[in-house]
Design a protein around this motif. Structure first.
Motif, mmCIF file in Angstrom:
data_model
loop_
_atom_site.group_PDB
_atom_site.id
_atom_site.type_symbol
_atom_site.label_atom_id
_atom_site.label_comp_id
_atom_site.label_asym_id
_atom_site.label_seq_id
_atom_site.Cartn_x
_atom_site.Cartn_y
_atom_site.Cartn_z
ATOM 1 N N PRO A 1 0.817 -1.222 0.000
ATOM 2 C CA PRO A 1 0.000 0.000 0.000
ATOM 3 C C PRO A 1 0.848 1.268 0.000
ATOM 4 O O PRO A 1 0.467 2.276 -0.613
ATOM 5 C CB PRO A 1 -0.813 -0.131 1.294
ATOM 6 N N GLU A 2 1.998 1.208 0.662
ATOM 7 C CA GLU A 2 2.878 2.381 0.685
ATOM 8 C C GLU A 2 3.411 2.681 -0.714
ATOM 9 O O GLU A 2 3.552 3.863 -1.094
ATOM 10 C CB GLU A 2 4.039 2.150 1.655
ATOM 11 N N GLU A 3 3.699 1.639 -1.478
ATOM 12 C CA GLU A 3 4.178 1.858 -2.847
ATOM 13 C C GLU A 3 3.082 2.449 -3.723
ATOM 14 O O GLU A 3 3.348 3.306 -4.574
ATOM 15 C CB GLU A 3 4.688 0.535 -3.431
ATOM 16 N N PHE A 4 1.862 2.001 -3.529
ATOM 17 C CA PHE A 4 0.743 2.603 -4.259
ATOM 18 C C PHE A 4 0.613 4.078 -3.900
ATOM 19 O O PHE A 4 0.381 4.931 -4.773
ATOM 20 C CB PHE A 4 -0.570 1.874 -3.940
ATOM 21 N N LEU A 5 0.756 4.400 -2.633
ATOM 22 C CA LEU A 5 0.650 5.789 -2.189
ATOM 23 C C LEU A 5 1.754 6.641 -2.796
ATOM 24 O O LEU A 5 1.498 7.757 -3.279
ATOM 25 C CB LEU A 5 0.696 5.849 -0.659
ATOM 26 N N ARG A 6 2.985 6.125 -2.785
ATOM 27 C CA ARG A 6 4.091 6.886 -3.375
ATOM 28 C C ARG A 6 3.875 7.086 -4.875
ATOM 29 O O ARG A 6 4.203 8.143 -5.415
ATOM 30 C CB ARG A 6 5.417 6.166 -3.112
ATOM 31 N N ALA A 7 3.327 6.081 -5.532
ATOM 32 C CA ALA A 7 3.071 6.201 -6.965
ATOM 33 C C ALA A 7 2.043 7.283 -7.245
ATOM 34 O O ALA A 7 2.198 8.081 -8.179
ATOM 35 C CB ALA A 7 2.589 4.857 -7.522
ATOM 36 N N ARG A 8 0.996 7.326 -6.437
ATOM 37 C CA ARG A 8 -0.047 8.331 -6.618
ATOM 38 C C ARG A 8 0.536 9.736 -6.462
ATOM 39 O O ARG A 8 0.164 10.662 -7.181
ATOM 40 C CB ARG A 8 -1.152 8.099 -5.596
ATOM 41 N N ALA B 1 3.614 5.048 -12.844
ATOM 42 C CA ALA B 1 2.472 5.173 -13.751
ATOM 43 C C ALA B 1 1.697 3.855 -13.841
ATOM 44 O O ALA B 1 0.464 3.854 -13.920
ATOM 45 C CB ALA B 1 2.944 5.606 -15.134
ATOM 46 N N VAL B 2 2.408 2.727 -13.830
ATOM 47 C CA VAL B 2 1.730 1.428 -13.876
ATOM 48 C C VAL B 2 0.943 1.204 -12.589
ATOM 49 O O VAL B 2 -0.216 0.759 -12.617
ATOM 50 C CB VAL B 2 2.749 0.292 -14.101
ATOM 51 N N LEU B 3 1.547 1.512 -11.450
ATOM 52 C CA LEU B 3 0.832 1.363 -10.181
ATOM 53 C C LEU B 3 -0.372 2.295 -10.116
ATOM 54 O O LEU B 3 -1.445 1.911 -9.631
ATOM 55 C CB LEU B 3 1.769 1.638 -9.008
#
Length: 448
Positions: free
Chosen positions: A84-91, A185-187
């Motif tokens: 979830p942290e990686e998704f947040l950083r991607a956003r 961008a993929v995330l």
């Protein structure tokens, strides 16, 4: 005339060029060959490499995936699932403009595919009820390339048709960088579609993990999405144990242009395809000799301005061509022989010629309809058949992720009507048990 791209004026030569085999290459760059020797202790063909990887992933699961991820991607990963942290950083990492573009593309793709969702049907008549049950597969695994250029658009183009088909569970695999991260961008695209499981796995090991499952990667029913040579070979080998969307090879485009076409736009469209990959195929067919010469010159001029000019030039030199024909009728004959992934009609009144198109993954009509728009925001999936497979294959659609179950409910009073001829057919084939299964029923329906 520049030598960046070949010019063909003989129809016979053009036919040979367009009908040549375009199978995935077996020759590998020296760096890849060296890496294979380092990993496997000797020289292996691409097919042998993929066979070895699939066998290891099937028998060793996550351990094999982890080993090959380190060997080929240079990333040491304890876990593969994006957090979830990686998704947040991607956003937070993508720009508002990119987020808006992803949303716009999503909405266009949804609107396009929603128009073509097949439905179950049942019809009743005097003989009973007959029909088809249209059902989605349970789980789909989507591969998103991450080599020369991560492709969030490919995720949208593949996952959205699966979602509209009703697939309940979609997981994604995409290769990590050496630092163990994947494209923001993929995330972001995955999050936009509500896809929560994105695995940091690439190459043949990703396809094997999706096909057979590991301790952390679930086995799927269909593997979809484009990829490199090793990905395509892996999809070919696992087919039958799982379904696949297609075996997309190097991308290709074919332009048919008349004397009214703009040489600047023709060259730009050819280069847009050529910059994908040194194996990409970009072809122009025209009856206008003057246009042919102008496009050849324009290609050289525009090449000087491209960041990926070396890739584009290599593609044009190896697989590009400008073909001069007597008339547009002959141009369409050659185009149907080639069966291109993308067919672009840069001619006056392109609609007039649409009936001449028999084989193409997608048709782009007029100078305001470049294939590049189809890559992103037109609506149809850009995952299309290549290598002349458009003669029998289709782009990814909702139907890719659906299966049909036939429904048969014979009315008792119609058993004689349908059963007697079926009995005769069974007897003609020597299948006496088939015949007996019918005869037993007929005996119960006939009056004493």
């Amino acid at each position: 005339m520049t030598r960046t791209i070949r010019v063909i004026e003989s129809i016979a030569e053009a036919e040979r060029f367009l009908s040549r085999s375009r199978q995935m290459p077996t020759h590998l760059p020296a760096a890849v060959q060296e890496r294979i020797r380092a990993v496997f202790g000797g020289d292996l063909t691409p097919l042998q490499v993929v066979e070895r990887i699939i066998d290891d992933v099937r028998s060793q699961g996550d351990d094999a995936v982890r080993r090959y991820t380190l060997a080929f991607d240079g990333a040491h990963l304890d876990t593969f699932l994006a957090t979830p942290e990686e998704f947040l950083r991607a956003r937070r990492a993508i720009t508002p403009e990119l987020e808006a573009a992803l949303r716009f593309a999503r909405d266009r793709i949804v609107a396009f595919h929603r128009r073509a969702i097949p439905r179950s049907w049942i019809e009743f008549d005097e003989t009973g009820a007959f029909g088809q049950l249209v059902r989605p597969v349970d789980r789909v695994g989507i591969y998103v390339p991450g080599g020369r250029a991560p492709l969030p658009s490919s995720l949208l183009m593949t996952a959205i048709p699966a979602q509209l088909a009703g697939v309940r569970d979609i997981v994604v695999c995409t290769p990590p960088g050496r630092d163990g991260t994947i494209s923001p961008a993929v995330l972001a695209a995955a999050e936009l579609l509500g896809i929560e499981r994105v695995f940091k796995i690439g190459g043949a090991q990703a396809i094997a993990a999706l096909a057979y499952g590991t301790q952390t990667v679930p086995a799927v029913d269909i593997v979809a999405g484009p990829g490199n040579l090793f990905v395509v070979l892996a999809k070919r080998l696992v087919y039958g144990d799982v379904g696949i969307d297609q075996l997309p090879g190097p991308t290709e485009t074919l332009l048919i242009a008349d004397e009214q076409a703009d040489p600047v736009l023709c060259a730009a469209d050819l280069l847009a395809q050529a910059e994908h990959d040194p194996l990409a195929c970009a072809i122009l067919i025209t009856p206008a000799r003057t246009l042919a010469h102008k496009v050849a010159q324009e290609l050289e001029r525009q090449l000087q301005q491209l960041d990926r000019s070396e890739i584009a030039r290599a593609a044009l030199e190896a697989n590009g061509a400008i073909i001069i024909v007597p008339d547009l009728e002959r141009a369409f004959d050659l185009a149907n022989l080639f069966a291109p992934e993308h067919l672009c009609l840069l001619v006056r009144d392109p609609w007039r010629y649409l009936d001449r198109v028999r084989h193409a993954g997608g048709v782009f009509l007029g100078e305001t309809s470049p294939e590049v728009i189809g890559d992103y925001t037109a609506g149809p999936s850009h995952v299309m058949p290549t290598g002349r497979t458009a003669r029998f294959a289709s782009p990814v659609t909702v139907q890719t992720f659906l299966k049909v179950t036939s429904l048969v409910a014979v009315a008792p009073k119609a058993l004689e009507q349908l059963g007697s001829p079926a009995l005769q057919l069974a007897m003609s084939e020597g299948l006496t048990a088939h015949a007996a299964a019918i005869e037993h029923r007929l005996e119960r329906t006939r009056p004493d």
